[in-house]
Design an enzyme around this catalytic site. Sequence first.
Site, PDB file in Angstrom:
ATOM      1  N   SER A 270       4.215  -5.088  -9.108  1.00 36.12           N
ATOM      2  CA  SER A 270       3.923  -4.016  -8.159  1.00 36.12           C
ATOM      3  C   SER A 270       5.243  -3.395  -7.722  1.00 36.12           C
ATOM      4  O   SER A 270       6.317  -3.977  -7.902  1.00 36.12           O
ATOM      5  CB  SER A 270       3.156  -4.581  -6.958  1.00 36.12           C
ATOM      6  OG  SER A 270       2.846  -3.579  -6.014  1.00 36.12           O
ATOM      7  N   CYS A 271       5.158  -2.196  -7.125  1.00 35.00           N
ATOM      8  CA  CYS A 271       6.352  -1.541  -6.579  1.00 35.00           C
ATOM      9  C   CYS A 271       5.870  -0.521  -5.560  1.00 35.00           C
ATOM     10  O   CYS A 271       4.906  -0.782  -4.838  1.00 35.00           O
ATOM     11  CB  CYS A 271       7.181  -0.904  -7.703  1.00 35.00           C
ATOM     12  SG  CYS A 271       6.312   0.370  -8.629  1.00 35.00           S
ATOM     13  N   GLY A 272       6.503   0.630  -5.486  1.00 42.47           N
ATOM     14  CA  GLY A 272       6.056   1.648  -4.547  1.00 42.47           C
ATOM     15  C   GLY A 272       4.888   2.459  -5.066  1.00 42.47           C
ATOM     16  O   GLY A 272       3.886   2.650  -4.378  1.00 42.47           O
ATOM     17  N   GLY A 274       3.967   2.231  -8.783  1.00 43.49           N
ATOM     18  CA  GLY A 274       3.675   1.840 -10.154  1.00 43.49           C
ATOM     19  C   GLY A 274       4.709   2.257 -11.169  1.00 43.49           C
ATOM     20  O   GLY A 274       4.470   2.145 -12.375  1.00 43.49           O
ATOM     21  N   TRP A 299       2.217  -0.299  -3.898  1.00 42.94           N
ATOM     22  CA  TRP A 299       2.235  -0.261  -2.426  1.00 42.94           C
ATOM     23  C   TRP A 299       1.675   1.051  -1.871  1.00 42.94           C
ATOM     24  O   TRP A 299       1.210   1.104  -0.729  1.00 42.94           O
ATOM     25  CB  TRP A 299       3.641  -0.504  -1.886  1.00 42.94           C
ATOM     26  CG  TRP A 299       3.602  -0.936  -0.452  1.00 42.94           C
ATOM     27  CD1 TRP A 299       3.931  -0.194   0.653  1.00 42.94           C
ATOM     28  CD2 TRP A 299       3.156  -2.201   0.042  1.00 42.94           C
ATOM     29  NE1 TRP A 299       3.725  -0.933   1.791  1.00 42.94           N
ATOM     30  CE2 TRP A 299       3.251  -2.180   1.440  1.00 42.94           C
ATOM     31  CE3 TRP A 299       2.696  -3.361  -0.589  1.00 42.94           C
ATOM     32  CZ2 TRP A 299       2.901  -3.258   2.241  1.00 42.94           C
ATOM     33  CZ3 TRP A 299       2.352  -4.446   0.199  1.00 42.94           C
ATOM     34  CH2 TRP A 299       2.446  -4.383   1.603  1.00 42.94           C
TER      35      TRP A 299
END
Length: 320
Positions: A270-272, A274, A299
């Site tokens: 996961s990240c901000g 994708g 996120w």
Amino acid sequence: MPTYQSPASREPGSGRAVPNAAGAAGAGPDAAGAAGALLGGPGPLVGVGWLAERIGEPGLVVFDASVGAHRGAARRIPGARPFDLDGALSDHDAPAPHTMPGAAEFTEAVRALGVDDSDTVVVYDGAGIYSSARAWWMLRAMGFDRAAVLDGGLPAWTAAGLPVEAVGPEYGGPRGSFTARPRAGLLVDADTVARALADPAAAVLDARTRERFAGTAPEPRPGLRGGHMPGAVNLPFADLQGPGGLMRPAGELRAAFETLTGDRERLYFSCGSGVTACVLALGADLAGYREIAVYDGSWSEWGLPSPVRPVTTDLRTTGG
């Protein structure tokens, strides 16, 4: 269970061990190219030496997948075509940015860029390895294996003294024959991630900065809560890169993952939004992991105030 098997198979001398900007690391360009021809593609990562020897050859497509400040830069690798993650290559009807478009929309966008099913694609970005990994993972998720990320991106290319050209009009060449063939499980949703967080055999890794993970730095997108998923672990994507923005060697990548995940082999990223989660996917692929998936909403979806998903700023709740 998401399962990703790279077509490069991790055989010695495969296309995933290619030269860096100095041409000194891994197998030589000829070995990499031969392996790519045998295995259906160049492998997930190629060096600037590999690309420089082949640029302009029929059947080789170079994409610029830059986003943010690097999108619309004045210079590009000669002949590069725009893989626009802020445009046609994202679903703008979805609530989260950079959401994967449907198969029909993806097929249309990639055909419009002149890609055939038999082509080989190399993707770079202006930051180094940032958004290029997202384009690579999207192509893989849509069943296209002949794709690779340029190690170090445009900065490595220019540092090696290789030519650039002024960015011209949008691509207007012939349409391609590319057809998306979606693979289940490479891009997953929030419910799948929630189950992974409760699964002792799986690990969820967050590619955001440590400050955003801890909730001590604000999210760049308004309206999102700060913090992280309870049970997730933090591996900032830049930690997988070494000098010059090149990906670290496979052994170092494996050690970085194992420090956080132990012997777990099923990894979710996961990240901000994708994008940089796919840098972790690239690193995991290079490190030999097979069961890997990217949380598409990341996120930007999980951190929304509604629907409510559990969020914490307590670093003691992280797994690993």
